[in-house]
Scaffold this motif. Sequence first.
Motif, PDB file in Angstrom:
ATOM      1  N   VAL A   1       0.848  -1.183   0.000  1.00 57.47           N
ATOM      2  CA  VAL A   1       0.000   0.000   0.000  1.00 57.47           C
ATOM      3  C   VAL A   1       0.888   1.238   0.000  1.00 57.47           C
ATOM      4  O   VAL A   1       1.778   1.355   0.836  1.00 57.47           O
ATOM      5  CB  VAL A   1      -0.918   0.025   1.232  1.00 57.47           C
ATOM      6  CG1 VAL A   1      -1.698   1.331   1.277  1.00 57.47           C
ATOM      7  CG2 VAL A   1      -1.838  -1.175   1.221  1.00 57.47           C
ATOM      8  N   GLN A   2       0.601   2.132  -0.905  1.00 57.20           N
ATOM      9  CA  GLN A   2       1.409   3.353  -0.981  1.00 57.20           C
ATOM     10  C   GLN A   2       0.561   4.554  -0.649  1.00 57.20           C
ATOM     11  O   GLN A   2      -0.403   4.864  -1.341  1.00 57.20           O
ATOM     12  CB  GLN A   2       2.000   3.495  -2.381  1.00 57.20           C
ATOM     13  CG  GLN A   2       3.155   2.557  -2.661  1.00 57.20           C
ATOM     14  CD  GLN A   2       3.908   2.936  -3.917  1.00 57.20           C
ATOM     15  OE1 GLN A   2       3.314   3.491  -4.836  1.00 57.20           O
ATOM     16  NE2 GLN A   2       5.181   2.655  -3.959  1.00 57.20           N
ATOM     17  N   LEU A   3       0.928   5.220   0.431  1.00 57.53           N
ATOM     18  CA  LEU A   3       0.335   6.497   0.770  1.00 57.53           C
ATOM     19  C   LEU A   3       1.316   7.576   0.359  1.00 57.53           C
ATOM     20  O   LEU A   3       2.515   7.449   0.596  1.00 57.53           O
ATOM     21  CB  LEU A   3       0.072   6.600   2.270  1.00 57.53           C
ATOM     22  CG  LEU A   3      -0.767   5.500   2.895  1.00 57.53           C
ATOM     23  CD1 LEU A   3      -0.898   5.735   4.390  1.00 57.53           C
ATOM     24  CD2 LEU A   3      -2.131   5.439   2.259  1.00 57.53           C
ATOM     25  N   GLN A   4       0.798   8.632  -0.210  1.00 58.20           N
ATOM     26  CA  GLN A   4       1.676   9.670  -0.710  1.00 58.20           C
ATOM     27  C   GLN A   4       1.348  10.986  -0.042  1.00 58.20           C
ATOM     28  O   GLN A   4       0.289  11.572  -0.319  1.00 58.20           O
ATOM     29  CB  GLN A   4       1.534   9.781  -2.226  1.00 58.20           C
ATOM     30  CG  GLN A   4       2.635  10.540  -2.893  1.00 58.20           C
ATOM     31  CD  GLN A   4       2.638  10.312  -4.401  1.00 58.20           C
ATOM     32  OE1 GLN A   4       1.766   9.648  -4.943  1.00 58.20           O
ATOM     33  NE2 GLN A   4       3.631  10.845  -5.069  1.00 58.20           N
ATOM     34  N   ALA A   5       2.242  11.455   0.831  1.00 59.75           N
ATOM     35  CA  ALA A   5       2.075  12.744   1.481  1.00 59.75           C
ATOM     36  C   ALA A   5       2.866  13.796   0.729  1.00 59.75           C
ATOM     37  O   ALA A   5       3.960  13.522   0.236  1.00 59.75           O
ATOM     38  CB  ALA A   5       2.552  12.671   2.927  1.00 59.75           C
ATOM     39  N   SER A   6       2.308  14.991   0.643  1.00 59.19           N
ATOM     40  CA  SER A   6       2.986  16.064  -0.066  1.00 59.19           C
ATOM     41  C   SER A   6       2.534  17.407   0.487  1.00 59.19           C
ATOM     42  O   SER A   6       1.596  17.484   1.276  1.00 59.19           O
ATOM     43  CB  SER A   6       2.678  15.991  -1.570  1.00 59.19           C
ATOM     44  OG  SER A   6       1.289  16.151  -1.793  1.00 59.19           O
ATOM     45  N   GLY A   7       3.220  18.448   0.046  1.00 59.78           N
ATOM     46  CA  GLY A   7       2.825  19.799   0.410  1.00 59.78           C
ATOM     47  C   GLY A   7       3.652  20.441   1.490  1.00 59.78           C
ATOM     48  O   GLY A   7       3.410  21.590   1.855  1.00 59.78           O
ATOM     49  N   GLY A   8       4.612  19.727   2.034  1.00 58.29           N
ATOM     50  CA  GLY A   8       5.454  20.317   3.063  1.00 58.29           C
ATOM     51  C   GLY A   8       6.360  21.391   2.486  1.00 58.29           C
ATOM     52  O   GLY A   8       6.447  21.577   1.273  1.00 58.29           O
ATOM     53  N   GLY A   9       7.029  22.107   3.376  1.00 56.32           N
ATOM     54  CA  GLY A   9       7.929  23.151   2.925  1.00 56.32           C
ATOM     55  C   GLY A   9       8.383  24.013   4.067  1.00 56.32           C
ATOM     56  O   GLY A   9       8.219  23.660   5.241  1.00 56.32           O
ATOM     57  N   LEU A  10       8.951  25.147   3.721  1.00 55.94           N
ATOM     58  CA  LEU A  10       9.460  26.113   4.692  1.00 55.94           C
ATOM     59  C   LEU A  10       8.486  27.280   4.782  1.00 55.94           C
ATOM     60  O   LEU A  10       8.092  27.851   3.763  1.00 55.94           O
ATOM     61  CB  LEU A  10      10.840  26.602   4.258  1.00 55.94           C
ATOM     62  CG  LEU A  10      11.482  27.719   5.085  1.00 55.94           C
ATOM     63  CD1 LEU A  10      11.743  27.236   6.504  1.00 55.94           C
ATOM     64  CD2 LEU A  10      12.767  28.194   4.424  1.00 55.94           C
ATOM     65  N   VAL A  11       8.114  27.626   6.001  1.00 53.01           N
ATOM     66  CA  VAL A  11       7.167  28.724   6.214  1.00 53.01           C
ATOM     67  C   VAL A  11       7.580  29.493   7.459  1.00 53.01           C
ATOM     68  O   VAL A  11       8.171  28.923   8.379  1.00 53.01           O
ATOM     69  CB  VAL A  11       5.726  28.182   6.333  1.00 53.01           C
ATOM     70  CG1 VAL A  11       5.590  27.276   7.537  1.00 53.01           C
ATOM     71  CG2 VAL A  11       4.716  29.301   6.365  1.00 53.01           C
ATOM     72  N   GLN A  12       7.270  30.761   7.471  1.00 53.91           N
ATOM     73  CA  GLN A  12       7.589  31.578   8.645  1.00 53.91           C
ATOM     74  C   GLN A  12       6.569  31.341   9.761  1.00 53.91           C
ATOM     75  O   GLN A  12       5.408  30.989   9.492  1.00 53.91           O
ATOM     76  CB  GLN A  12       7.601  33.052   8.276  1.00 53.91           C
ATOM     77  CG  GLN A  12       8.785  33.457   7.412  1.00 53.91           C
ATOM     78  CD  GLN A  12       8.860  34.969   7.220  1.00 53.91           C
ATOM     79  OE1 GLN A  12       7.845  35.658   7.293  1.00 53.91           O
ATOM     80  NE2 GLN A  12      10.058  35.462   6.982  1.00 53.91           N
ATOM     81  N   ALA A  13       7.004  31.553  10.975  1.00 51.73           N
ATOM     82  CA  ALA A  13       6.100  31.434  12.110  1.00 51.73           C
ATOM     83  C   ALA A  13       4.899  32.353  11.909  1.00 51.73           C
ATOM     84  O   ALA A  13       5.048  33.489  11.456  1.00 51.73           O
ATOM     85  CB  ALA A  13       6.825  31.789  13.404  1.00 51.73           C
ATOM     86  N   GLY A  14       3.717  31.823  12.222  1.00 55.10           N
ATOM     87  CA  GLY A  14       2.484  32.560  12.008  1.00 55.10           C
ATOM     88  C   GLY A  14       1.848  32.300  10.660  1.00 55.10           C
ATOM     89  O   GLY A  14       0.697  32.675  10.425  1.00 55.10           O
ATOM     90  N   GLY A  15       2.569  31.638   9.792  1.00 57.43           N
ATOM     91  CA  GLY A  15       2.068  31.346   8.456  1.00 57.43           C
ATOM     92  C   GLY A  15       1.228  30.087   8.403  1.00 57.43           C
ATOM     93  O   GLY A  15       0.949  29.456   9.430  1.00 57.43           O
ATOM     94  N   SER A  16       0.827  29.731   7.186  1.00 55.31           N
ATOM     95  CA  SER A  16      -0.048  28.573   6.974  1.00 55.31           C
ATOM     96  C   SER A  16       0.534  27.649   5.915  1.00 55.31           C
ATOM     97  O   SER A  16       1.296  28.080   5.047  1.00 55.31           O
ATOM     98  CB  SER A  16      -1.441  29.036   6.529  1.00 55.31           C
ATOM     99  OG  SER A  16      -2.064  29.816   7.520  1.00 55.31           O
ATOM    100  N   ARG A  18      -0.768  23.731   3.851  1.00 54.17           N
ATOM    101  CA  ARG A  18      -1.686  22.601   3.760  1.00 54.17           C
ATOM    102  C   ARG A  18      -0.941  21.415   3.184  1.00 54.17           C
ATOM    103  O   ARG A  18      -0.370  21.506   2.096  1.00 54.17           O
ATOM    104  CB  ARG A  18      -2.899  22.916   2.885  1.00 54.17           C
ATOM    105  CG  ARG A  18      -3.950  21.800   2.936  1.00 54.17           C
ATOM    106  CD  ARG A  18      -5.179  22.117   2.127  1.00 54.17           C
ATOM    107  NE  ARG A  18      -4.960  21.904   0.701  1.00 54.17           N
ATOM    108  CZ  ARG A  18      -5.943  21.803  -0.192  1.00 54.17           C
ATOM    109  NH1 ARG A  18      -7.213  21.886   0.204  1.00 54.17           N
ATOM    110  NH2 ARG A  18      -5.674  21.625  -1.469  1.00 54.17           N
ATOM    111  N   ILE A  19      -0.959  20.320   3.903  1.00 58.58           N
ATOM    112  CA  ILE A  19      -0.344  19.101   3.409  1.00 58.58           C
ATOM    113  C   ILE A  19      -1.435  18.106   3.047  1.00 58.58           C
ATOM    114  O   ILE A  19      -2.547  18.154   3.578  1.00 58.58           O
ATOM    115  CB  ILE A  19       0.665  18.507   4.422  1.00 58.58           C
ATOM    116  CG1 ILE A  19       0.021  18.251   5.778  1.00 58.58           C
ATOM    117  CG2 ILE A  19       1.861  19.432   4.560  1.00 58.58           C
ATOM    118  CD1 ILE A  19       0.985  17.625   6.796  1.00 58.58           C
ATOM    119  N   SER A  20      -1.096  17.217   2.122  1.00 57.83           N
ATOM    120  CA  SER A  20      -2.081  16.294   1.573  1.00 57.83           C
ATOM    121  C   SER A  20      -1.569  14.863   1.636  1.00 57.83           C
ATOM    122  O   SER A  20      -0.360  14.629   1.627  1.00 57.83           O
ATOM    123  CB  SER A  20      -2.365  16.648   0.109  1.00 57.83           C
ATOM    124  OG  SER A  20      -2.759  17.984  -0.033  1.00 57.83           O
TER     125      SER A  20
END
Length: 123
Positions: A1-16, A18-20
């Motif tokens: 079974v392959q689950l694929q997570a994506s959407g991570g990255g670098l963000v400043q504190a207080g920012g938003s 969304r990961i999938s």
Amino acid sequence: VQLQASGGGLVQAGGSLRISCVCPRRTCSNNAVGWFRQAPGKEREFVATIAWNGGTTSYTDSVKGRFAISRDRTMNTVYLQMNSLKAEDTAVYYCAVGRSAQISQDRAYYIYWGRGTQVTVSS
């Protein structure tokens, strides 16, 4: 079974951010899905979970009011919307499939795990 997570990255504190997590229908259609995270040198910890029908959710106390988990069954995707991010949210985030339709915060309840996606919050 392959689950694929994506959407991570670098963000400043207080920012938003969304990961999938895309999960095959045959695996996720009737099962709860959870998000966990692991920071360097720490145990993997529960973040949020959602029931198979999206009607029930649960969060760890440190993210309540800031994070929201949701699922799009037509797209076989579970999302984690993260707002008001803090430096302590920095971690690798993993999605996982539960043994049944009901939610749980217990890591041992989850039987399939995807590769993580890195979330880094700069202060």
